[in-house]
Each structure stands twice: as structure tokens, then as C-alpha cells.
Write a protein that holds these residues in place. Structure first.
Motif, PDB file in Angstrom:
ATOM      1  N   GLU A  88      -9.283  -0.834  -3.175  1.00  0.00           N
ATOM      2  CA  GLU A  88      -9.424   0.383  -2.359  1.00  0.00           C
ATOM      3  C   GLU A  88     -10.728   1.092  -2.712  1.00  0.00           C
ATOM      4  O   GLU A  88     -11.272   0.929  -3.806  1.00  0.00           O
ATOM      5  CB  GLU A  88      -8.235   1.322  -2.568  1.00  0.00           C
TER       6      GLU A  88
ATOM      7  N   HIS B 299      -7.764   2.609   1.957  1.00  0.00           N
ATOM      8  CA  HIS B 299      -7.294   1.224   1.944  1.00  0.00           C
ATOM      9  C   HIS B 299      -7.530   0.617   3.329  1.00  0.00           C
ATOM     10  O   HIS B 299      -7.558   1.330   4.332  1.00  0.00           O
ATOM     11  CB  HIS B 299      -5.798   1.166   1.622  1.00  0.00           C
TER      12      HIS B 299
ATOM     13  N   THR C 119       0.854  -1.185   0.000  1.00  0.00           N
ATOM     14  CA  THR C 119       0.000   0.000   0.000  1.00  0.00           C
ATOM     15  C   THR C 119       0.897   1.244   0.000  1.00  0.00           C
ATOM     16  O   THR C 119       1.678   1.455   0.928  1.00  0.00           O
ATOM     17  CB  THR C 119      -0.919   0.014   1.234  1.00  0.00           C
TER      18      THR C 119
END
Length: 629
Positions: A265, A252, A223
Motif C-alpha cells: 500500500e 490500496h 484489505t
């Protein structure tokens, strides 16, 4: 004859003793003063060419003078609210495109003890990208690069702010030292999160979790570019916010073990301004700006709006088939047992249940600029620039038969008069009295203040109802008749007052933004109370919070916030005195001047500590004078 002679003599002595020209304390801070600021801890900070000095109430000399960085500017000082800490930031800034700035010199000072708790150089840091204080843990988390030999190594350290000692350290870049391009080097992208002995650090390449006790990397996931994170109360699930260059946000979700919990997401229009994790989902507010430049006022008037969503914590999908229309910006937002209550800057109040169905029969129309939304025994009280009412929180129906309407107010302030079961609303030039039970309203008093001022404050006291402005004080009896009216002419708006007003606007916006992503923050509708009661409640709540922090400095702050305000029954007004510009201390119940302090400066720079009862005044280029109040 003795009485006749002594009476005027006594009067003369009392007047002479009430006027002060000699300070109780004088401090030389060793250099030209640039600015000063009173902290929540009660320590006055004074910055300038001599460094940063701290002055405690009643002390004979400065408590500390920090000279290591030389001249200290106002923009280099960050006072951490409701804490004993101040952060000084200096040094050149470096930036790789797409990353945040890093500073080479940062120091944390405990202003209560006067000790340096952290310094970049002493702890081996070359550049610092993030320096964050976490409460109630009383820990400092630092993210950045270490010594010159490790200048490309992203690392994180944790420090105990009670002792200043490093408790843990971890290298966040296992590929450090390997041949690679600058673009491949991970950089800090946002604020870390502290979860017990673990810290989660967002970078431009991934999120990294480190064990600060052992220095080991526990996990990392892919991420990228997270700016803020929020963990659920148990620390098992983490939400990360990625702010896009187009003004939108991606959310996220990952677990405490780093596993990705949302397959994709969640993309939202605008910037997240409010976010709360609830048992049934995620309450989210975003603001979508349509121009207006960088100023908050410009953005609010450029035609954008807030969007409200309720997301599934399991998937991120929107649980509402139809989101409520706002047609403006959300200025009030409260999570309740049966839904979400919100009010708009442009006017209007609505309430939506957690399943997306309206709680109110229809959106409530109100005037612009909602000053107050608060619980009362009868329902929700709202007050705007042009109207007020109490509404049933279950239906949105008005409790009072007619809304209280008035000409657009120059200034709005209100209070609850418990002895007479009424609300008092000042519109600047008149005070309305509203019967709590039936909403009957009438003009209780018409007010004409001197100096072309309008009422900006109202307070219910034992002696009567006190109305105030910058230079006026007016006490009225329960029937509206005047008990006293005192006016002290302004000498002209001082530079420090202008600066304070500008800073206040910026600070309010900063607090709102910071609160949006704090996992411990809750948007709860409070009970209505007057200004004095609100202040007392805030102080009591702060003192309770301080008691849970193991630190001698916080213990001292508990005493300060639990103590009765030294000047609770007085106001301080800057005015022209016979010997020059000065401050008068005026009794709220009598209107009489109890003290005059001559400052002999047309534009005095000063701070009043009304909790400890001191006036601080910049009496020279490098000198601060303190007067007991």
C-alpha cells in the motif's frame, strides 16, 4: 376632475393591493415545528413533534406527513442534494471499538411523490451501518445486520428508488453462526461502491464483492478498514483509502476480481482531500493538520499544509522527484491537459506538468483568500482579497502589465460587463473597472451604503449595474452615475438567518470532503461568468443530468430546473413595515417595491423559493403560511 380624483384613488388601490397580510395557503403540520428547509426538488420540509411534513408549491394541503418515528429533530434529517430524496435517521446507535456507528431506524422518502421508498423495519433490517444513494443509477445500497436471528450477519441489499423494490441481497459473512469472539465478527468500515450488478463492501476484516442479483459472494480480499473507494471509469481497478488514527492515509489498489494490484500500500501524510484518476497516473492532494481542534477554521490557522503528489497507477510510487512546495492549504485544484493548476488559501498560484516539472517560470505570488480562478479568452483570471490579474496559463506571466491591487476588501464580488469589455470588481466600498484588453484600471464608483453595510453582490443587467447587500440595492448606469438607491432597514438579524449561515459553512466543508473520493468527480477549470450566468449554467447542467435518470420524480425536477426563475427580476428583503416586520419584493431594474408581506414577527422563520415564486413562513407553533410572489 375625474382624472384628478381617480389618480390618487388608483394610487391608493395599487399600494393596498401590493401589501399582503393574508396568506394564499395555510398548512397545519400537526405538531410543534422545530425547523424547516427548502429542498432542491422545490418541496418544503417541516419537522417537529408531529413528524416530518412535505409541502409542494401551490398545494392546498401538506403533500405528505411522515409520523412513524414521532418527533423528528433537525439533526435526524439528511436532504440529499440535487435529488428528490430525504433520509430520516433515528434509533439507538451501537458500536464495536474501531468500527462505525449503526442506526436501527432509517427511512428514505421521495419528497416529490411523497412516498416512502425504503424503511428499515419493513425491509427486515436490525441495524444499518451504511445507507448510500447512487446516481445516475438511482439505486439505494444498504449495509448492516438483518433480523434479530441474524443480528451478527453482515449483509448488503440494493433497492430501486424508482419503485422502492429490493433488487438484490447478499450475506457478506460466510462464517456467521460459527463460534468466535466479538472481535472476529466483520463490521462495516466505510462506503460501498456499486459496479453494475456487483457491490464492493469494505469491512474491518476484508473487502467483499457480492453479486446482488444472485446473492453470491464473488470474491473477498484481506484489505481491511477501508473508509472510501474509487473505481476507474471502466470499473476494472479500485483504489481504497484507509484513514489511520495518526491522521495519515494508506491507499490500496485491487482489481475487479479482488486481486491485489499493488504489492504494498502507498502511505501518505495527511487526509486525502482530492483524488483524480488520469491516463498518466493519480493526482492526489492531502491535508496535514498540525492542531487547531475539530473546527475547519481552527485547523486552517494552526500551521499545517497541503501536499500534492502524482502517483504511478501501476505501482503507487511517486512519479515526481520533487513535489511542489505549498506552504499552505490548497483551496483551488484543477487538472488541465498539460498539468495541475492549484491555488492556496494563504495566497499563491502554481502549475506543475504531469512529469513534475514546473509549467510556470516561478510560482505566482497573490494576496490571501483566492475568491476566483477562472478561464477567460486572455488567460487565467484570479481575484483575491487584495489583488487581481490575468496570467498566461502556459508561462504564468501576467497578461496585464500591472496587477490590480487594492486595500484589503471587506467583501469581494465581481462581474464581466460584456457590452463594455471590462471586468468590474467590488471591494465593498468601491467598484473598480478593468479594461479587459490592457488591464487599465480606475475607480468606476465609490459606494456608501446605508446601515454600515458593504457591497456583497454585483450583477450586470440591461438596466445597469446592480450592487446589492443585505438591505441595500443600488443600480448604476454605465458611467457610474446612480439610477436608484433603495434601502430597507433591518429589523434585527433573525434566528433563522443565523442558523442558515452556520449550516452553510459546515455544508461547504462536507461537500468538499465528499467530492474528494467520488470517482465521477473531475476538477476542471471553468470559464468566468457572473453570478446570474453561473446559476443558470448550474441549473441547466442539473436538468441535463436529471434527464438521464429513469424516474417520474426526476422528470418533474427537470421541469423545475429548466423553467425561468419566477423571481429572476426581484430581490426579497426582510425589513420593518408600518404594520410589523415583513418581506418586501423589490424590482431589480426600478428599485420599486412591488409587494409587501407582513409577517408580524420580530424574528420570523421563513424560506423563499425563488424558482417557483413562493414565500413560506412559520406563522404558528404548528402552522406554515405560503404567499405567492
Amino acid at each position: 376632475m375625474k382624472k384628478l380624483i381617480l389618480l390618487p384613488l388608483t394610487t391608493f388601490v395599487l399600494i393596498a393591493s401590493a401589501q399582503k397580510t393574508t396568506p394564499d395557503f395555510t398548512y397545519d403540520v400537526g405538531g410543534k415545528i422545530a425547523f424547516m428547509q427548502l429542498t432542491d426538488a422545490g418541496v418544503l420540509l417541516v419537522a417537529g413533534s408531529g413528524g416530518l411534513a412535505g409541502i409542494r408549491p401551490g398545494a392546498d394541503t401538506p403533500h405528505f406527513i411522515f409520523e412513524e418515528y414521532g418527533k423528528v429533530k433537525e439533526e435526524e434529517v439528511e436532504v440529499v442534494p440535487l435529488s428528490p430524496y430525504v433520509i430520516i435517521t433515528q434509533g439507538g446507535k451501537s458500536q464495536i471499538p474501531g468500527t462505525i456507528f449503526a442506526n436501527s431506524k432509517r427511512t428514505v422518502i421521495d419528497v416529490v411523490s411523497g412516498k416512502v421508498m425504503f424503511a428499515t423495519e419493513e425491509n427486515g433490517w436490525k441495524q444499518i451501518a451504511q445507507l448510500n444513494i447512487f446516481q445516475p443509477e438511482n439505486k439505494l445500497v444498504v449495509v448492516g445486520n438483518r433480523t434479530k436471528a441474524e443480528k451478527e450477519v453482515l449483509a448488503v441489499g440494493i433497492y430501486d428508488l424508482a419503485t422502492g423494490k429490493q433488487e438484490g441481497f447478499a450475506n457478506l459473512d460466510p462464517n456467521a453462526g460459527k463460534a468466535r469472539s466479538v472481535a472476529a465478527i466483520p463490521m462495516s468500515s466505510g462506503v460501498p461502491v456499486l459496479l453494475g450488478n456487483r457491490v464492493l463492501v469494505p469491512t474491518t476484516k476484508k473487502v467483499v464483492c457480492a453479486d446482488l442479483k444472485g446473492g453470491n459472494l464473488i470474491w473477498e480480499n484481506d484489505t481491511k478498514n477501508i473508509s472510501q473507494m474509487v473505481a476507474d471509469p471502466a470499473g476494472n481497478e479500485i483504489y481504497g483509502f484507509e484513514e489511520r488514527s495518526n491522521g495519515d492515509t494508506r491507499i490500496h489498489k485491487f482489481g475487479k476480481d479482488g486481486s491485489v494490484l499493488w504489492p504494498k500500500e502507498r502511505s501518505l501524510k495527511g487526509r486525502v482531500t482530492r483524488f483524480q484518476i488520469l491516463p498518466g497516473g493519480l493526482a492526489v492532494v492531502t491535508d496535514v493538520f498540525k492542531g487547531g481542534g475539530s473546527s475547519l477554521v481552527g485547523r486552517l490557522t494552526a500551521g499545517g499544509e497541503s501536499k500534492i503528489a502524482f502517483l504511478s497507477s501501476a505501482s503507487g510510487e511517486d512519479l515526481w522527484d520533487k513535489a511542489p512546495k505549498t506552504k499552505g492549504y490548497v483551496s483551488h485544484f484543477y487538472v488541465m491537459d498539460d498539468g495541475i493548476l492549484f491555488g492556496l488559501h494563504e495566497g499563491g498560484i502554481n502549475k506543475i506538468s504531469f512529469d513534475g516539472t514546473p509549467v510556470f517560470k516561478k510560482p505566482l505570488k497573490t494576496g490571501e483568500n483566492i475568491h476566483t480562478m477562472a478561464n477567460t479568452p486572455l488567460g487565467l483570471l484570479y481575484i483575491t482579497d487584495t489583488d487581481a490579474n490575468i496570467v498566461n496559463l502556459g508561462t504564468g506571466d501576467a497578461v496585464w502589465a500591472k496587477p490590480i491591487q487594492y486595500k484589503k476588501a471587506k467583501a469581494v464580488s465581481s462581474a464581466y460587463d460584456q457590452a463594455n469589455n471590462r471586468y468590474l470588481i467590488s471591494t465593498g466600498e468601491e467598484v473598480l473597472a478593468i479594461n479587459e484588453n490592457n488591464g487599465d484600471v480606475g475607480t468606476w464608483a465609490e459606494v456608501e451604503l446605508e446601515g454600515k453595510e458593504s457591497v456583497s453582490g454585483i450583477d450586470v443587467r440591461g438596466a445597469g449595474i446592480l450592487l446589492t447587500s443585505d438591505q441595500n440595492m443600488l443600480l448604476l448606469a454605465n458611467d457610474g452615475n446612480e439610477i436608484y438607491h433603495t434601502y430597507h432597514k433591518a429589523p434585527g438579524q433573525s434566528g433563522i438567518m443565523k442558523a442558515a449561515m452556520g449550516v452553510m459553512t459546515v455544508a461547504s466543508a462536507a461537500v468538499a470532503a465528499a467530492a474528494a473520493t467520488q470517482s465521477t468527480y473531475h476538477y476542471s477549470l471553468g470559464n468566468y461568468s457572473s453570478a446570474g450566468a453561473q446559476r443558470a449554467n448550474r441549473n441547466a447542467a442539473a436538468a441535463t443530468g436529471f434527464e438521464n435518470i429513469a424516474s417520474s420524480s426526476y422528470s418533474e425536477m427537470v421541469k423545475r430546473f429548466k423553467a425561468t426563475m419566477a423571481t429572476e427580476d426581484a430581490r426579497f428583503i426582510l425589513t420593518s413595515l408600518s404594520d410589523g416586520v415583513g418581506i418586501v419584493k423589490v424590482n431589480k431594474d426600478t428599485g420599486k417595491t412591488e409587494q409587501e408581506i407582513v409577517l408580524k414577527d420580530k424574528k420570523p422563520v421563513y424560506e423563499v423559493d425563488d424558482m417557483a415564486g413562493y414565500l413560506y413562513y412559520m406563522s404558528g407553533n404548528s402552522e406554515i403560511s405560503a404567499y405567492k410572489l
